[in-house]
Design a protein around this motif. Structure first.
Motif, short mmCIF file in Angstrom:
data_model
loop_
_atom_site.label_atom_id
_atom_site.label_comp_id
_atom_site.label_asym_id
_atom_site.label_seq_id
_atom_site.Cartn_x
_atom_site.Cartn_y
_atom_site.Cartn_z
N LEU A 136 0.82 -1.21 0.00
CA LEU A 136 0.00 0.00 0.00
C LEU A 136 0.86 1.26 0.00
O LEU A 136 0.59 2.20 -0.75
CB LEU A 136 -0.93 0.01 1.22
CG LEU A 136 -2.07 -0.99 1.20
CD1 LEU A 136 -2.78 -1.02 2.54
CD2 LEU A 136 -3.04 -0.69 0.09
N ILE A 137 1.88 1.28 0.83
CA ILE A 137 2.72 2.48 0.94
C ILE A 137 3.54 2.72 -0.33
O ILE A 137 3.70 3.86 -0.76
CB ILE A 137 3.62 2.39 2.19
CG1 ILE A 137 2.76 2.53 3.45
CG2 ILE A 137 4.70 3.46 2.17
CD1 ILE A 137 3.49 2.20 4.73
N THR A 138 4.03 1.66 -0.95
CA THR A 138 4.89 1.84 -2.12
C THR A 138 4.12 1.93 -3.43
O THR A 138 4.58 2.59 -4.37
CB THR A 138 5.93 0.71 -2.23
OG1 THR A 138 5.25 -0.55 -2.36
CG2 THR A 138 6.85 0.69 -1.02
N GLN A 139 2.96 1.29 -3.53
CA GLN A 139 2.25 1.24 -4.80
C GLN A 139 1.02 2.15 -4.86
O GLN A 139 0.70 2.67 -5.92
CB GLN A 139 1.82 -0.21 -5.11
CG GLN A 139 2.96 -1.19 -5.14
CD GLN A 139 4.01 -0.82 -6.17
OE1 GLN A 139 3.69 -0.53 -7.32
NE2 GLN A 139 5.27 -0.81 -5.76
N VAL A 140 0.34 2.32 -3.75
CA VAL A 140 -0.90 3.09 -3.75
C VAL A 140 -0.68 4.52 -3.25
O VAL A 140 -1.17 5.48 -3.84
CB VAL A 140 -1.98 2.38 -2.91
CG1 VAL A 140 -3.26 3.18 -2.85
CG2 VAL A 140 -2.25 0.98 -3.46
N THR A 180 -8.56 8.30 -10.73
CA THR A 180 -7.43 7.47 -10.32
C THR A 180 -7.25 7.53 -8.81
O THR A 180 -7.04 6.50 -8.16
CB THR A 180 -6.13 7.91 -11.03
OG1 THR A 180 -6.33 7.81 -12.44
CG2 THR A 180 -4.95 7.07 -10.61
N VAL A 181 -7.33 8.72 -8.25
CA VAL A 181 -7.19 8.87 -6.80
C VAL A 181 -8.32 8.12 -6.08
O VAL A 181 -8.08 7.41 -5.10
CB VAL A 181 -7.18 10.36 -6.40
CG1 VAL A 181 -7.25 10.53 -4.89
CG2 VAL A 181 -5.93 11.05 -6.95
N HIS A 182 -9.55 8.24 -6.60
CA HIS A 182 -10.67 7.53 -5.99
C HIS A 182 -10.46 6.02 -6.05
O HIS A 182 -10.69 5.31 -5.07
CB HIS A 182 -11.99 7.92 -6.66
CG HIS A 182 -13.17 7.33 -6.00
ND1 HIS A 182 -13.69 6.11 -6.36
CD2 HIS A 182 -13.94 7.78 -4.96
CE1 HIS A 182 -14.72 5.83 -5.59
NE2 HIS A 182 -14.90 6.83 -4.74
N VAL A 230 -10.08 3.35 -2.85
CA VAL A 230 -10.85 2.12 -2.64
C VAL A 230 -9.89 0.95 -2.38
O VAL A 230 -10.09 0.16 -1.46
CB VAL A 230 -11.78 1.83 -3.84
CG1 VAL A 230 -12.39 0.44 -3.73
CG2 VAL A 230 -12.86 2.90 -3.94
N VAL A 231 -8.84 0.86 -3.19
CA VAL A 231 -7.84 -0.19 -2.99
C VAL A 231 -7.22 -0.06 -1.60
O VAL A 231 -7.04 -1.05 -0.89
CB VAL A 231 -6.74 -0.13 -4.09
CG1 VAL A 231 -5.59 -1.06 -3.77
CG2 VAL A 231 -7.35 -0.46 -5.46
#
Length: 139
Positions: free
Chosen positions: A85-89, A102-104, A108-109
């Motif tokens: 999550l920290i590195t990809q999202v 994209t941010v939304h 959700v992810v």
């Protein structure tokens, strides 16, 4: 000093940091997905203070103090999910060029991934507490 007694409080700090993200920060981002709205990594209010040093320190102490295997498995899952999550999202939230859609989508992810982290850390806390309550076996 018995460092195993620090595992639950440190894991609890990590848990409540993630819970705050889940119930306060992420719903705000879902309601208003503004690109570039996440504070800087080391700025005041940054979520990084929930993970450095508390999360990693709790995991290290859990390993060193001999936490049950199931608790360590839960912690491995939570660490892996949080790293993803920290590195990809997370970088998408700081990108002012990202679209609102994209941010939304990434919010959700993040919500689902962070839910996995919450459940895994909560399970680890319960398993560690359960192991600490058991009487020591005679040698």
């Amino acid at each position: 000093m018995n460092f195993s007694r620090l595992v639950v409080p440190l894991l609890s700090m990590w848990f409540f940091g993630n819970l705050y993200e889940q119930v306060v920060w992420n719903p705000q981002l879902l309601a208003d997905p503004r690109p570039g709205s996440l504070v800087g990594v080391f700025a005041a209010g940054s979520p990084v203070y929930y993970y450095l040093p508390w999360g990693p320190l709790a995991v290290v102490l859990a390993v060193v103090s001999g936490a049950p295997r199931w608790a360590l498995s839960c912690l491995a899952l939570s660490v892996a999910a949080k790293i993803l999550l920290i590195t990809q999202v997370n970088p998408v939230f700081r990108d002012p060029a990202a679209s609102r859609d994209t941010v939304h989508h990434h919010a959700v992810v993040w919500a689902f991934g962070n839910a996995v982290v919450l459940v895994a850390v909560a399970a680890a806390i319960l398993l560690v507490q359960r192991a600490q309550r058991r009487p020591a076996s005679p040698a």
